[in-house]
Structure formats: structure tokens, C-alpha cells
Write an enzyme that holds these catalytic residues in place. Structure first.
Site, short mmCIF file in Angstrom:
data_model
loop_
_atom_site.label_atom_id
_atom_site.label_comp_id
_atom_site.label_asym_id
_atom_site.label_seq_id
_atom_site.Cartn_x
_atom_site.Cartn_y
_atom_site.Cartn_z
N ASP A 124 -68.85 93.13 59.95
CA ASP A 124 -69.09 94.22 59.00
C ASP A 124 -69.01 95.55 59.77
O ASP A 124 -68.94 95.57 61.00
CB ASP A 124 -70.50 94.01 58.40
CG ASP A 124 -70.83 95.00 57.29
OD1 ASP A 124 -69.90 95.56 56.68
OD2 ASP A 124 -72.04 95.19 57.02
N GLU B 8 -65.02 99.71 60.37
CA GLU B 8 -63.97 100.72 60.06
C GLU B 8 -63.67 101.61 61.26
O GLU B 8 -62.51 102.03 61.36
CB GLU B 8 -64.41 101.56 58.86
CG GLU B 8 -64.49 100.79 57.56
CD GLU B 8 -65.62 99.76 57.53
OE1 GLU B 8 -66.64 100.03 58.18
OE2 GLU B 8 -65.46 98.73 56.89
N ASP C 225 -68.15 96.79 49.69
CA ASP C 225 -69.22 97.10 48.74
C ASP C 225 -68.68 97.52 47.38
O ASP C 225 -68.16 98.62 47.23
CB ASP C 225 -70.12 98.20 49.31
CG ASP C 225 -70.79 97.75 50.60
OD1 ASP C 225 -70.80 96.54 50.88
OD2 ASP C 225 -71.29 98.63 51.34
O1 MIG Z 1 -74.77 99.72 55.58
O2 MIG Z 1 -75.46 94.45 56.44
O3 MIG Z 1 -70.65 95.73 53.17
O4 MIG Z 1 -72.09 93.41 52.61
O5 MIG Z 1 -74.86 93.48 53.08
C1 MIG Z 1 -74.66 98.51 54.90
C2 MIG Z 1 -75.85 95.10 55.29
C3 MIG Z 1 -74.24 97.43 55.85
C4 MIG Z 1 -72.51 96.61 54.38
C5 MIG Z 1 -71.80 95.38 53.90
C6 MIG Z 1 -72.75 94.57 53.08
C7 MIG Z 1 -73.96 94.20 53.90
C8 MIG Z 1 -74.64 95.46 54.43
N1 MIG Z 1 -73.68 96.27 55.18
#
Ligand code: MIG
Length: 744
Positions: free
Chosen positions: A392, A395, A470
Site C-alpha cells: 500500500d 505512489e 480507496d
Molecule cells: O492512509 O492501511 O488504500 O486499503 O486500509 C490510508 C490503511 C492507508 C490506504 C489503503 C487502504 C488501507 C489504509 N491505507
């Protein structure tokens, strides 16, 4: 009219050529045109004195057995292969791509052509009146991208909508089609780039540009969209076959806060007989968000947890973010600093930025040395028996810097080339997923890895599946996920899916029912929701919705042999799992405009109910087949809209005539029992065939022949079984034939 900002490449001054390459010195740059194969031609152009190193993260295949091309130089220059004729004019330089029979597929816009705008490179191209565009990776908006314009700059935008062009993933691959002419362009430039697909005054041209670097694109010709997509994945690679359990239903939440909570969710699935294979640990399983640690209070015995889950038939997937807490008492940070694994500022000090753990340092995933090091950090997780890894925030998202990411001047190794964040940004997530993938392959070589990533670049299908980041618990986002995933599927990433039920906001019971029905037919099937939102497991919405979810999740499990066939096709030749109607029915003109339905594999037509309160919906049945309503078994002609009944418990679902669906009895998880009986549900047509692909579902032995493929043919009330390959010893002893769902 020339583009005011554009400095054109100018006239040709010199030409050199070999068998399959022509190189031009022009007034304002060099251009190189190379035939890689009969249907793939690469164009490179630079405004520098010479080309830079030939390097690309996306490209998997660099050696092409010499394409047979013929070069003719005269007033014009032609480079011709069996399938493509490239004609280049000299004053000014313009390139045209035509099929072997002379039909022009696409060309430089005569007025503008290619050129530079400061550091920027751009190609202006002709736009045919009836041209349609698809692909472009993970994008919002309608399926056909004609008339849209958007950038490519990986962006964490948790409140994105239809109007946001730049989200998590950049795949600058364009698929163009119109009757009788199909081509693709892969614009391989990892700087921020921009496609304007006819969102211009004259509507007679479109353009592709990047902020800096060479103009470097691949032109794919083909007799169909299928050829174009296959050409693209010949270049950028294909997915591997995921472990069979990855096709099952998956449940997530930010976060299940403790081992006890995870177990409680697991028990609920089993007690309630809702099939499920995978549970997730989101960021709160860690100790202060330090990656590769466990919170000693809430997850004191991860090995036991994982063992218990495995006994119950669950895999556990853990999240790993790129930000490493800047804490010198923490091993990952300490070792990474000692060995120089993290990004530095131009002045040589560590670059830091804030994400979940507070102040963090970030690995430079564009370095092979760093990827190798990072990969090894997954060792403990793998030894504990974690099922797979979820990447996650890659980017990368960095909260305390302008634009929510790293500053543009941060240096990256870029595998020996030393560039700045401007060029490395769009491949940060790609290389993080790659590091993880390569680590998992090295650590557990006998098991197919399972990885999910949020950010990516072209070619990521070699390393990870993509979930679309998201979204919201809203009908709009539910509808958006169909064209978004269809275009991702046409962009090489066949294994993809959204957060089912929606991530932000509270899901309603009706939305969860509808989204779970549809989600059951997406390649990646995971329910996930954000911190602070209503709980979203299937039983949180009352018994009616729970029963609906159970039924559709079970149906997916019954159809797993069919799904596995389709996944195998995707791994084999990049055929999408989830397909736009035109993939199978290119002659059905209306199908190109349908983006609220899709095909799952060759045989199933899925028409999700995308409006609250709906009890029926119109379904376009593609011309070229007859269609059976899966529920009523009523047969309809193709090439028409029908109104399908859609009370809350019914997802409009149709089966193409001439299909045999391989199925099983319901199971609660993929490895619950050895499947020794396959149900073959026959939907008769002119020619009625089906397949069953089998292998061990977990190792790479299928790559060296340990698989079997059986073909079934149904004719005059008889089933014929033909083994096409038999390298895998199938446990299947019995084939039970149903016709239109009925015992024979
Ligand atoms: O700032 O890990 O897209 O699926 O639950 C949020 C917490 C960070 C973004 C991900 C989401 C995840 C969440 N993350």
C-alpha cells in the site's frame, strides 16, 4: 494549424538504415524506427545529440528474433514487415502506419507531427472519425476514452471520483479500434505524462506527451483488439498463475485490531457457512506501524494465529508499506541506514517524510541492491506462514510534502542511471511490488506468490495484482469499477478488482448485496472498508443480505473450475479474465458502448444492478450468440435489450449458447476437500464445448508440464471427453452432466 507550444522535429537531413531499423537525423532531433516483429514497431526520438541508454522497467522482452523487414529509401522511406508498412516522409518528418493491404491505421498528424515543448516530448496523431479508445490502465470515467484527457502521475487520492484522471496507477498503453483497423500504442515514459484523446477543437487529432525524456513508443498492429493486447503483453510480460486459493472470497477491514478479532471473523465465516479463503491484517497488526514487526500486545503469537487459521482453511495476508519508521533502535531502519538503502536528499542527508509510523525513511526500490535487501525482509513473514503480501501507500504517498509525495529533486538510482523523483515516481510502486515478488519467489520457491499492490506502472502484471485503491461505499463508485477494471484488464492487468462494498463511508445493506453479487464475478474478490466505517462483513446487514452474500459467494466457489480455466488463459496469453463485450463480439457495434455489463471469461454475461431501489434492469445481449438466463433458463436471441428481473436476491446473469460450465458442489474454502467430481452444466448451441484446466494449484510445476487440459464436447445428447494434455494426475473421477442446470 501547428501547436503554438510545439517545436517540430523538422526535416530529415540524413538517413541510415539496417535490416530492421531506420535512423533519421532531423533538424531538431534524432528518430529511430525499429521493427521488433511483424506487428510491433518501436519509435524513439530525442532532442539530445544521441539516444540515452536503452532502458525500461516495463519491457520484459528485449530480444526479438530478427523481424523480417524491408527498407526502401527514396523520396519517402518505407519499413515493411508482413503485417505493417511504416512510411516516413522527409519534409517534414512524418510517420504513417498502414496494414499490409495499405489501409492506414494511424499516422503523425500532418500539421503537427512530433516534437518538443521545452523539456517535454509530444506526438500529435491523426484521429479517425469513428475511432474509439480503450486501455490506459486504471482510469475513472467511461469505458471508451475518446474525448477524454488525463495525466499519468501515481496519486493517492482517497476521494477520487469520475473526474480525477490521476489516481494510483500509470499504464500509458492505448488501445484503438474502429471497424477494420486496430492498433495499440505503448508510450513508455515514466515521467509525468498526459494523453489527450481528441479533447481538442478540431477533433481530428489526439496527442500523447511526457514532461521530459525521450519520445519512446511502441506501435502494435493486429487483426483484432485481442492481437493488440497480446502484442503489448508479449513486450511487457504476462501474469503467473496465482495460487488457487487467491480466486476465493477475501475479507478485509482497516483493521482487525487483534488476533482474537481475526479469529472471531474467521469463526463467523465458518459458523455461518459463508465461503472465504483469505483474511487480511491491515496496518494495526504492526508494532507502532513498523513494517516487518507484530504488535506484541494484540498479536502476541502470530505463528499460532496463522496455524489456527490454516486449520480452519484461511490464509492471512499482511500489509507492508514503503515508509520505514525513522527510529535508530529499529532493525529495518538501522540496517537500511548502515547499508545505504534509503533515499537521500540532494545534499546527501536522509530524505524523511511522514506517513503512518510518523517520520519515515524510504527504500530506493529503483536499485537492484535495495530490492534484494527488501525482499529478504519478508523472510520471517514467509516462515510464519503468511499467505501473501499487500503493498500500500506506494505512489509513494508522503503526507507532509507538497503534492502528497516526494519532492521532485530526490535522487533515485534507477538501476544505475541516477535520475530524480520526476522520472522515478511512477515506477516506485512497481519496483516495490517487484522487490516483494522477487523476495517471495526466493524465499518460498515452490509456492506461487500472492501479492496485491495499490500503485503500479506498465508491466506490473509480472509481479502483482492490482486492487483499485480507496473507493467509496457509493453506487457511483460501484458503477465506476466496471469500466475501470475492464480497461485495466485490457492494459495487461487481468487480475484486478475494487474494494467490494466500498472503502470510505458506510455501506448500506442494499449496496452490499448488489456489490457482493457483482464482486463474485470480478477477478479479485475482496470486501474491504476503512477505519471508522460501519462493519462490512456479510453478516452485518441482517439475515436477508447475509443469505444473498452467502449464495453469491458460494456460486463463485461452485464456478471455481471455470474461473481457474479463465485465469489460466490470462496467464498463458493475457486474455482478460473480465472482458468487455467487444472482446468476444467485435462485430456487435453496440457492445463498445456498454460499460455497465461485462463478460467473465468467454461464457458468462454479468449485468450488475447499479441503482438503489431497482427491481429490474435492461441487459444488452451481444449479437453473435444466443443467451440463456442463468436463473430461469429462458433462451433469448442476441442483438437486443431484454429486461431482466432483478429483485434484491437476483443478479442478472446470462450464459452464452454453446458453453459448458465446469463446476463443483459448494465448498467453504478452496482446499476443503479433494474434488473428485466435476459438474458440467451444458448450455446448448450450434457447437457446444467446454474445458477443464487442472494443476496442483500452488506450485510452478505447471510451467514444466504438470497440468492437464480436458475438452468436452456436447452433441446430440452425448458428452465427448478429449484429453488435450495430461501432465497432472487429476483426482477427478466423475463428470456429472447437467443440461441447463438439470440432472440428466
Ligand atoms: O492512509 O492501511 O488504500 O486499503 O486500509 C490510508 C490503511 C492507508 C490506504 C489503503 C487502504 C488501507 C489504509 N491505507
Amino acid at each position: 494549424m501547428a501547436d503554438p507550444g510545439l517545436i517540430g522535429i523538422g526535416n530529415v537531413q540524413e538517413v541510415h538504415h539496417t535490416d530492421n531499423t531506420v535512423e533519421f537525423q532531423c533538424e531538431r532531433g534524432r528518430v529511430r524506427v525499429t521493427a521488433l516483429s511483424d506487428s510491433i514497431v518501436r519509435v524513439r526520438a530525442t532532442q539530445a545529440a544521441d539516444f540515452g541508454p536503452d532502458f525500461s522497467y516495463a519491457v520484459a522482452r528485449t530480444s526479438w528474433p530478427k523481424a523480417k523487414a524491408t527498407v526502401r529509401t527514396g523520396r519517402e522511406i518505407t519499413l515493411a514487415t508482413k503485417k505493417l508498412t511504416v512510411t516516413i516522409t522527409r519534409e517534414p518528418l512524418r510517420i504513417e502506419f498502414a496494414a499490409a493491404d495499405g489501409r492506414v491505421l494511424n499516422a503523425d498528424d500532418p500539421a503537427r507531427g512530433m516534437g518538443w515543448d521545452g523539456a517535454r516530448c509530444r506526438t500529435h496523431r491523426t484521429l479517425a472519425r469513428d475511432e474509439m479508445f480503450f486501455g490506459c490502465g486504471e482510469k475513472t470515467g467511461q469505458l471508451n476514452k475518446r474525448g477524454q484527457s488525463f495525466g499519468f502521475w501515481n496519486t493517492d487520492n482517497p476521494s477520487h471520483t469520475y473526474l480525477n484522471g490521476e489516481i494510483y496507477v500509470s499504464i500509458p498503453f492505448l488501445v484503438s479500434t474502429r471497424p477494420g483497423a486496430h492498433y495499440g500504442i505503448f508510450f513508455d515514459n515514466t515521467h509525468r505524462s498526459f494523453f489527450n484523446l481528441g479533447h481538442v477543437e478540431d477533433e481530428k487529432h489526439y496527442f500523447l506527451e511526457a514532461d521530459a525524456g525521450e519520445l519512446d513508443y511502441y506501435f502494435f498492429a493486429g487483426d483484432s483488439i485481442k492481437d493488440v493486447v497480446r502484442g503489448y503483453t508479449e513486450l511487457t510480460g504476462r501474469m503467473w498463475l496465482p495460487p488457487r486459493w487467491a480466486l476465493g472470497y477475501q475479507q478485509c477491514r482497516w483493521s482487525y485490531m487483534s488476533a482474537d478479532e481475526v479469529l472471531e471473523v474467521a469463526r463467523n465465516f465458518r459458523d455461518r457457512k459463508i465461503p472465504c479463503d483469505v483474511l487480511y491484517c491491515d496496518i494495526d497488526y504492526m508494532d507502532g506501524y513498523r513494517v516487518f514487526t507484530w504488535n506484541p500486545q494484540t498479536f502476541p503469537k502470530p505463528r499460532e494465529l496463522i496455524k489456527t487459521l490454516r486449520k480452519m482453511g484461511f490464509r492471512l495476508v499482511t500489509i507492508i508499506d514503503p515508509g520505514v519508521k525513522n527510529d535508530d533502535g529499529y532493525a529495518v531502519c538501522q540496517e537500511g541506514k548502515e547499508k545505504g538503502m534509503f533515499l537521500k536528499k540532494p545534499d546527501g542527508s536522509w530524505f524523511t517524510g511522514n506517513v503512518w509510523p510518523g517520520e519515515c525513511v524510504f527504500p530506493d526500490f529503483t536499485s537492484a541492491r535495495v530490492r534484494q535487501w527488501w525482499g529478504q525482509w519478508h523472510k520471517d513473514l514467509m516462515e510464519l506462514g503468511v499467505g501473501g503480501i499487500w503493498n500500500d501507500m506506494n505512489e509513494p504517498a508522503v503526507w507532509n510534502h507538497p503534492g502528497g509525495t516526494m519532492p521532485n529533486d530526490i535522487p533515485f538510482e534507477y538501476d544505475g542511471q541516477w535520475v530524480t523523483h520526476k522520472r522515478a515516481h511512477n515506477v516506485f510502486g512497481f519496483n516495490m511490488a517487484r522487490a516483494c515478488h522477487e523476495g517471495l519467489r526466493a524465499l518460498r520457491p515452490k509456492q506461487r506468490p500472492f501479492l496485491i499492490t495499490r500503485s503500479a506502472y506498465a508491466g506490473v502484471q509480472r509481479y502483482s495484482l492490482i486492487w483499485t485503491g480507496d473507493n467509496h461505499s457509493s453506487w457511483e463508485q460501484f458503477a465506476l469499477s466496471i469500466p475501470e477494471c475492464l480497461n485495466l484488464s485490457l492494459s495487461g492487468v487481468a487480475f484486478c478488482g475494487p474494494d467490494v462494498g466500498g472503502y470510505s463511508w458506510n455501506c448500506t445493506s442494499e449496496l452490499l448485496a448488489r456489490w457482493t453479487q457483482a464482486g463474485a464475478f470480478f477477478p479479485f474478490f475482496r470486501n474491504h472498508t476503512a477505519l471508522g466505517t460501519r462493519r462490512q462483513e456479510p453478516w452485518q446487514f441482517g439475515p436477508e443480505v447475509e443469505e444473498i452474500c452467502r449464495r453469491y459467494i458460494s456460486l463463485r466457489y461452485q464456478l471455481l473450475p471455470y474461473f481457474y480455466n479463465v485465469f489460466r488463459e490470462a496467464a498463458h496469453d493475457a486474455t482478460p479474465i473480465m472482458r468487455p463485450l467487444f472482446w468476444e463480439f467485435p462485430d456487435d457495434a453496440h457492445g463498445y458502448a456498454v460499460d455497465d455489463q461485462f463478460l467473465l471469461g468467454p461464457s458468462l454475461l454479468v449485468a450488475p444492478v447499479l441503482k438503489p431501489g431497482a427491481t429490474q434492469r435492461a441487459v444488452w445481449l451481444p449479437a453473435g450468440a444466443e443467451w440463456y438466463d442463468y436463473w430461469t433458463k429462458e433462451k433469448h436471441a442476441g442483438g437486443q435489450y431484454v429486461t431482466a428481473a432483478a429483485p434484491l436476491d437476483t443478479l442478472p446473469l446470462f450464459v452464452r449458447s454453446g458453453s459448458i460450465l465446469p463446476m463443483t458442489e459448494p465448498v467453504e474454502f478452496t482446499s476443503q476437500k479433494i474434488i473428485d467430481e466435476i459438474i458440467l452444466d451444458v448450455y446448448p448451441g450450434k457447437k457446444t464445448v467446454g474445458w477443464l484446466y487442472e494443476d496442483d494449484g500452488e506450485s510452478f510445476d505447471y510451467e514444466t508440464g504438470a497440468h492437464s487440459l480436458t475438452q468436452f464436447t456436447w452433441a446430440d445428447g452425448d458428452l465427448e471427453i478429449e484429453k488435450k494434455s495430461s501432465g497432472y494426475r487429476s483426482p477427478v473421477k466423475n463428470h456429472r452432466v447437467l443440461v441447463l442446470g438439470r440432472e440428466q
